[in-house]
Motif scaffolding. Structure first.
Motif, mmCIF file in Angstrom:
data_model
loop_
_atom_site.group_PDB
_atom_site.id
_atom_site.type_symbol
_atom_site.label_atom_id
_atom_site.label_comp_id
_atom_site.label_asym_id
_atom_site.label_seq_id
_atom_site.Cartn_x
_atom_site.Cartn_y
_atom_site.Cartn_z
ATOM 1 N N TRP A 193 2.037 6.787 -6.859
ATOM 2 C CA TRP A 193 1.074 7.843 -7.136
ATOM 3 C C TRP A 193 1.746 9.210 -6.978
ATOM 4 C CZ3 TRP A 193 -3.435 9.066 -3.319
ATOM 5 C CH2 TRP A 193 -4.367 9.915 -3.916
ATOM 6 N N MET A 194 2.528 9.357 -5.931
ATOM 7 C CA MET A 194 3.220 10.617 -5.665
ATOM 8 C C MET A 194 4.288 10.913 -6.715
ATOM 9 S SD MET A 194 3.614 10.191 -1.539
ATOM 10 C CE MET A 194 4.513 11.717 -1.229
ATOM 11 N N GLU B 284 3.025 13.321 -14.588
ATOM 12 C CA GLU B 284 2.081 14.389 -14.869
ATOM 13 C C GLU B 284 1.628 15.016 -13.550
ATOM 14 O OE1 GLU B 284 1.594 11.262 -15.881
ATOM 15 O OE2 GLU B 284 2.013 11.357 -18.003
ATOM 16 N N GLU B 285 1.970 16.267 -13.381
ATOM 17 C CA GLU B 285 1.697 16.979 -12.131
ATOM 18 C C GLU B 285 0.224 16.914 -11.730
ATOM 19 O OE1 GLU B 285 2.437 21.465 -10.357
ATOM 20 O OE2 GLU B 285 2.789 21.077 -12.474
ATOM 21 N N TYR B 286 -0.673 17.067 -12.688
ATOM 22 C CA TYR B 286 -2.102 17.095 -12.376
ATOM 23 C C TYR B 286 -2.624 15.753 -11.861
ATOM 24 C CZ TYR B 286 -3.083 14.737 -16.812
ATOM 25 O OH TYR B 286 -3.146 13.825 -17.831
ATOM 26 N N LYS B 287 -1.893 14.654 -12.099
ATOM 27 C CA LYS B 287 -2.316 13.332 -11.633
ATOM 28 C C LYS B 287 -1.797 13.009 -10.231
ATOM 29 C CE LYS B 287 -2.702 11.113 -16.149
ATOM 30 N NZ LYS B 287 -2.190 10.014 -16.982
ATOM 31 N N ARG B 288 -0.850 13.812 -9.737
ATOM 32 C CA ARG B 288 -0.293 13.574 -8.401
ATOM 33 C C ARG B 288 -1.297 13.982 -7.333
ATOM 34 N NH1 ARG B 288 4.808 16.746 -9.228
ATOM 35 N NH2 ARG B 288 5.181 15.749 -11.214
ATOM 36 N N PRO B 289 -1.247 13.316 -6.180
ATOM 37 C CA PRO B 289 -2.187 13.667 -5.114
ATOM 38 C C PRO B 289 -1.855 15.012 -4.473
ATOM 39 C CG PRO B 289 -0.580 12.099 -4.299
ATOM 40 C CD PRO B 289 -0.327 12.248 -5.771
ATOM 41 N N GLU B 290 -2.863 15.602 -3.873
ATOM 42 C CA GLU B 290 -2.681 16.765 -3.003
ATOM 43 C C GLU B 290 -2.348 16.221 -1.619
ATOM 44 O OE1 GLU B 290 -3.053 19.969 -3.799
ATOM 45 O OE2 GLU B 290 -3.941 19.794 -5.796
ATOM 46 N N ILE B 291 -1.835 17.051 -0.745
ATOM 47 C CA ILE B 291 -1.507 16.599 0.600
ATOM 48 C C ILE B 291 -2.746 16.101 1.317
ATOM 49 C CG2 ILE B 291 -1.685 18.851 1.734
ATOM 50 C CD1 ILE B 291 0.949 16.147 2.485
ATOM 51 N N LYS B 292 -3.895 16.731 1.090
ATOM 52 C CA LYS B 292 -5.135 16.278 1.738
ATOM 53 C C LYS B 292 -5.509 14.868 1.285
ATOM 54 C CE LYS B 292 -8.163 18.767 -1.479
ATOM 55 N NZ LYS B 292 -8.496 17.728 -2.368
ATOM 56 N N ASP B 293 -5.211 14.520 0.035
ATOM 57 C CA ASP B 293 -5.477 13.160 -0.452
ATOM 58 C C ASP B 293 -4.622 12.148 0.293
ATOM 59 O OD1 ASP B 293 -7.206 14.176 -2.466
ATOM 60 O OD2 ASP B 293 -5.473 14.545 -3.766
ATOM 61 N N LEU B 294 -3.377 12.516 0.542
ATOM 62 C CA LEU B 294 -2.465 11.610 1.235
ATOM 63 C C LEU B 294 -2.862 11.438 2.699
ATOM 64 C CD1 LEU B 294 0.880 12.876 -0.261
ATOM 65 C CD2 LEU B 294 -0.345 10.776 -0.848
ATOM 66 N N LEU B 295 -3.312 12.517 3.316
ATOM 67 C CA LEU B 295 -3.678 12.448 4.732
ATOM 68 C C LEU B 295 -4.954 11.637 4.977
ATOM 69 C CD1 LEU B 295 -2.844 16.103 5.787
ATOM 70 C CD2 LEU B 295 -1.556 14.014 6.338
ATOM 71 N N THR B 296 -5.795 11.526 3.952
ATOM 72 C CA THR B 296 -7.043 10.788 4.108
ATOM 73 C C THR B 296 -6.990 9.398 3.475
ATOM 74 O OG1 THR B 296 -7.981 11.813 2.119
ATOM 75 C CG2 THR B 296 -8.445 12.878 4.238
ATOM 76 N N HIS B 297 -5.855 9.057 2.878
ATOM 77 C CA HIS B 297 -5.740 7.772 2.186
ATOM 78 C C HIS B 297 -5.562 6.641 3.177
ATOM 79 C CE1 HIS B 297 -5.209 5.336 -1.347
ATOM 80 N NE2 HIS B 297 -4.146 4.777 -0.798
ATOM 81 N N GLU C 98 0.843 -1.210 0.000
ATOM 82 C CA GLU C 98 0.000 0.000 0.000
ATOM 83 C C GLU C 98 0.874 1.255 0.000
ATOM 84 O OE1 GLU C 98 -3.359 2.380 -0.197
ATOM 85 O OE2 GLU C 98 -3.129 0.244 -0.582
ATOM 86 N N LEU C 99 1.946 1.223 0.773
ATOM 87 C CA LEU C 99 2.876 2.358 0.774
ATOM 88 C C LEU C 99 3.521 2.505 -0.597
ATOM 89 C CD1 LEU C 99 4.437 4.663 2.035
ATOM 90 C CD2 LEU C 99 6.015 2.973 3.014
ATOM 91 N N MET C 100 3.873 1.401 -1.220
ATOM 92 C CA MET C 100 4.462 1.458 -2.561
ATOM 93 C C MET C 100 3.478 2.064 -3.553
ATOM 94 S SD MET C 100 7.454 0.568 -2.076
ATOM 95 C CE MET C 100 7.882 0.738 -3.777
ATOM 96 N N HIS C 101 2.214 1.700 -3.431
ATOM 97 C CA HIS C 101 1.180 2.267 -4.304
ATOM 98 C C HIS C 101 1.120 3.788 -4.131
ATOM 99 C CE1 HIS C 101 -2.659 2.855 -6.298
ATOM 100 N NE2 HIS C 101 -3.057 3.483 -5.215
ATOM 101 N N ILE C 102 1.159 4.248 -2.892
ATOM 102 C CA ILE C 102 1.105 5.681 -2.612
ATOM 103 C C ILE C 102 2.335 6.387 -3.172
ATOM 104 C CG2 ILE C 102 1.145 7.411 -0.760
ATOM 105 C CD1 ILE C 102 -0.615 5.411 0.858
ATOM 106 N N LEU C 103 3.506 5.787 -2.990
ATOM 107 C CA LEU C 103 4.728 6.399 -3.520
ATOM 108 C C LEU C 103 4.693 6.487 -5.042
ATOM 109 C CD1 LEU C 103 7.460 4.814 -1.220
ATOM 110 C CD2 LEU C 103 6.645 7.181 -1.203
#
Length: 92
Positions: free
Chosen positions: A74-75, A79-92, A67-72
């Motif tokens: 994603w980060m 393409e910048e627009y496809k990267r998560p916002e910090i709020k997305d990471l905090l709620t993931h 799951e951490l690898m999936h998040i990394l």
């Protein structure tokens, strides 16, 4: 450095560049290695990022949570627009 910062037409960055940098730091802290495979003997460049040469085999070998690898991954989306916002990471 995030891909958008390396582009010739760079006009500043958003927090998405910081998300990229955070992912690089997390990966390096966990593995002791850079997350991209690169051909240059000195350092990776934008071509390595564009070719998506992510080096996640090492992370999988040493048992980093999938799951951490999936998040990394994603980060580290080019393409910048496809990267998560910090709020997305905090709620993931």
């Amino acid at each position: 450095m995030a891909p958008q910062v390396m582009k010739p037409m760079f006009h500043g960055h958003t927090t998405k560049a910081d998300i990229w940098s955070l992912a690089i730091m997390i990966y390096e802290l966990l593995t002791g290695k850079f997350p991209f495979k690169y051909e240059s003997e000195t350092a990776p460049d934008i071509r390595d990022v564009k070719l998506n040469r992510l080096n996640f085999n090492l992370a999988e070998e040493i048992g980093i949570d999938p799951e951490l690898m999936h998040i990394l991954k994603w980060m580290l989306t080019e393409e910048e627009y496809k990267r998560p916002e910090i709020k997305d990471l905090l709620t993931h």
